[in-house]
Design a protein around this motif. Structure first.
Motif, short mmCIF file in Angstrom:
data_model
loop_
_atom_site.label_atom_id
_atom_site.label_comp_id
_atom_site.label_asym_id
_atom_site.label_seq_id
_atom_site.Cartn_x
_atom_site.Cartn_y
_atom_site.Cartn_z
N LYS A 30 0.81 -1.21 -0.11
CA LYS A 30 0.00 -0.06 0.14
C LYS A 30 0.93 1.29 -0.07
CE LYS A 30 -4.02 -1.86 2.39
NZ LYS A 30 -4.94 -1.85 3.77
N LYS A 31 1.84 1.02 0.80
CA LYS A 31 2.75 2.31 0.85
C LYS A 31 3.77 2.61 -0.56
CE LYS A 31 3.23 2.08 5.78
NZ LYS A 31 4.16 1.79 6.81
N GLY A 32 3.88 1.52 -1.23
CA GLY A 32 4.83 1.47 -2.31
C GLY A 32 6.16 1.48 -1.94
N ASP A 33 6.54 0.52 -0.70
CA ASP A 33 7.71 0.66 -0.04
C ASP A 33 8.28 -0.59 -0.70
OD1 ASP A 33 9.97 0.52 1.27
OD2 ASP A 33 9.05 0.15 3.21
N GLN A 119 -0.61 -6.50 -8.86
CA GLN A 119 -0.96 -6.55 -10.47
C GLN A 119 -1.66 -5.08 -10.81
OE1 GLN A 119 -3.59 -9.79 -10.88
NE2 GLN A 119 -1.83 -11.42 -11.20
N ASP A 120 -2.68 -4.66 -9.66
CA ASP A 120 -3.02 -3.22 -9.94
C ASP A 120 -2.19 -2.23 -9.99
OD1 ASP A 120 -5.57 -4.41 -10.01
OD2 ASP A 120 -6.25 -3.72 -8.06
N SER A 121 -1.13 -2.30 -9.16
CA SER A 121 0.32 -1.30 -9.07
C SER A 121 1.06 -1.25 -10.30
CB SER A 121 1.04 -1.74 -7.99
OG SER A 121 0.31 -1.30 -6.64
N LEU A 122 1.31 -2.51 -10.92
CA LEU A 122 1.86 -2.87 -12.07
C LEU A 122 1.12 -2.20 -13.42
CD1 LEU A 122 4.27 -3.97 -13.51
CD2 LEU A 122 3.24 -6.08 -13.55
N ARG A 123 -0.34 -2.52 -13.45
CA ARG A 123 -1.02 -1.77 -14.52
C ARG A 123 -0.96 -0.14 -14.49
NH1 ARG A 123 -5.41 -4.87 -12.57
NH2 ARG A 123 -5.01 -6.97 -13.37
N PHE A 124 -1.01 0.32 -13.24
CA PHE A 124 -0.95 1.78 -13.22
C PHE A 124 0.33 2.38 -13.41
CE2 PHE A 124 0.27 5.56 -10.53
CZ PHE A 124 -0.79 6.29 -10.84
N VAL A 125 1.63 1.57 -13.35
CA VAL A 125 2.94 2.12 -13.62
C VAL A 125 2.87 1.88 -15.03
CG1 VAL A 125 5.31 1.35 -13.65
CG2 VAL A 125 4.05 1.44 -11.50
N ASN A 126 2.40 0.85 -15.83
CA ASN A 126 2.30 0.61 -17.16
C ASN A 126 1.67 1.80 -17.86
OD1 ASN A 126 4.13 -1.50 -17.48
ND2 ASN A 126 2.52 -2.80 -17.24
N LEU A 127 0.43 2.09 -17.22
CA LEU A 127 -0.45 3.12 -18.04
C LEU A 127 0.18 4.46 -17.76
CD1 LEU A 127 -3.19 3.81 -18.86
CD2 LEU A 127 -3.79 4.02 -16.58
N SER A 128 1.00 4.51 -16.67
CA SER A 128 1.59 5.97 -16.74
C SER A 128 2.75 5.97 -17.32
CB SER A 128 2.20 6.25 -15.16
OG SER A 128 1.10 5.96 -14.24
N LEU A 129 3.40 4.85 -17.78
CA LEU A 129 4.58 4.92 -18.79
C LEU A 129 3.88 5.30 -20.19
CD1 LEU A 129 6.97 2.11 -17.45
CD2 LEU A 129 7.38 4.60 -17.62
N ASP A 130 3.01 4.57 -20.58
CA ASP A 130 2.38 4.84 -21.55
C ASP A 130 1.78 6.09 -21.77
OD1 ASP A 130 2.78 1.94 -22.43
OD2 ASP A 130 0.72 1.30 -22.19
N ALA A 131 1.25 6.66 -20.86
CA ALA A 131 0.87 8.12 -21.13
C ALA A 131 2.12 9.13 -21.27
CB ALA A 131 0.06 8.71 -19.79
N MET A 132 3.17 8.72 -20.72
CA MET A 132 4.51 9.92 -20.74
C MET A 132 5.32 9.37 -21.97
SD MET A 132 5.85 9.97 -16.85
CE MET A 132 5.92 8.35 -16.59
N SER A 133 5.09 8.27 -22.73
CA SER A 133 5.94 7.97 -23.64
C SER A 133 5.41 8.56 -24.99
CB SER A 133 5.87 6.41 -24.02
OG SER A 133 4.74 6.21 -24.50
N PRO A 134 6.24 9.23 -25.82
CA PRO A 134 5.92 9.74 -27.07
C PRO A 134 5.11 8.79 -27.99
CG PRO A 134 8.16 9.38 -27.14
CD PRO A 134 7.73 9.15 -25.79
N GLN A 135 4.20 9.11 -28.63
CA GLN A 135 3.44 8.35 -29.87
C GLN A 135 4.19 8.46 -31.03
OE1 GLN A 135 0.96 6.46 -28.79
NE2 GLN A 135 1.39 7.17 -26.46
N ASN A 136 4.99 7.81 -31.27
CA ASN A 136 5.81 7.69 -32.77
C ASN A 136 4.75 7.46 -33.85
OD1 ASN A 136 7.99 8.31 -31.39
ND2 ASN A 136 8.84 6.39 -31.35
#
Length: 165
Positions: A30-33, A119-136
């Motif tokens: 929960k803390k992301g520690d 799994q939910d945390s991993l999905r959130f990280v992947n979603l955040s990375l996708d949102a920050m990555s440039p759309q080539n």
């Protein structure tokens, strides 16, 4: 029989400690520690070793008891053996067996919850990375029908591989 009962008692105690670790694991997730999660997993390692030893001892005791009774069966379960025990020991063994099963069930549920949170945390990280990555854009499909380059490689932008890593 008393040794077998003691094994079940010890296995129950180990699973109680596993349950404590699983609750601790939930808090660090929960803390992301991540360091805290690593420490909890390190703390679980001796418990795993202890449980492995207890299980081997239990298996050996049951096999020895079966040999003494002249029982020749493979993959025998405690449910099949319990009726063969004396009444008093059977009741105590069933009590500890039930407590152990309760602890195991509780641990399974807590681990399922922890797995879902990870799994939910991993999905959130992947979603955040996708949102920050440039759309080539594919350079071979440029607007004027002309190719920018012979090989379609754009050294200035990040590749899909880089953004996913």
């Amino acid at each position: 029989m008393q040794e077998l009962i003691q094994i079940f008692q010890a296995m129950t105690v180990v699973h109680e400690r596993f349950n404590e670790q699983a609750v601790r694991k939930e808090e660090v997730i929960k803390k992301g520690d991540m360091e805290g999660l690593e420490q909890v997993m390190k703390d679980e390692s001796p418990l795993i070793q202890q449980l492995r030893k207890l299980e081997n001892t239990r298996h050996h005791l049951v096999q020895q008891w079966m040999d003494e009774k002249g029982l020749v069966k493979e993959n025998v379960t405690m449910a099949q053996l319990t009726p063969l025990f004396p009444e008093e020991e059977r009741e105590e063994l069933q009590y500890w067996q039930q407590r152990l099963m309760t602890e195991i069930h509780q641990l399974k549920e807590q681990n399922r919850l922890n797995e879902q949170m990870l799994q939910d945390s991993l999905r959130f990280v992947n979603l955040s990375l996708d949102a920050m990555s440039p759309q080539n854009q594919f350079s071979s499909y440029s607007g004027g029908g002309e190719k920018d380059d012979d090989d379609g490689f754009d050294p200035g932008g990040r590749s899909l591989f880089d953004s996913k890593v």
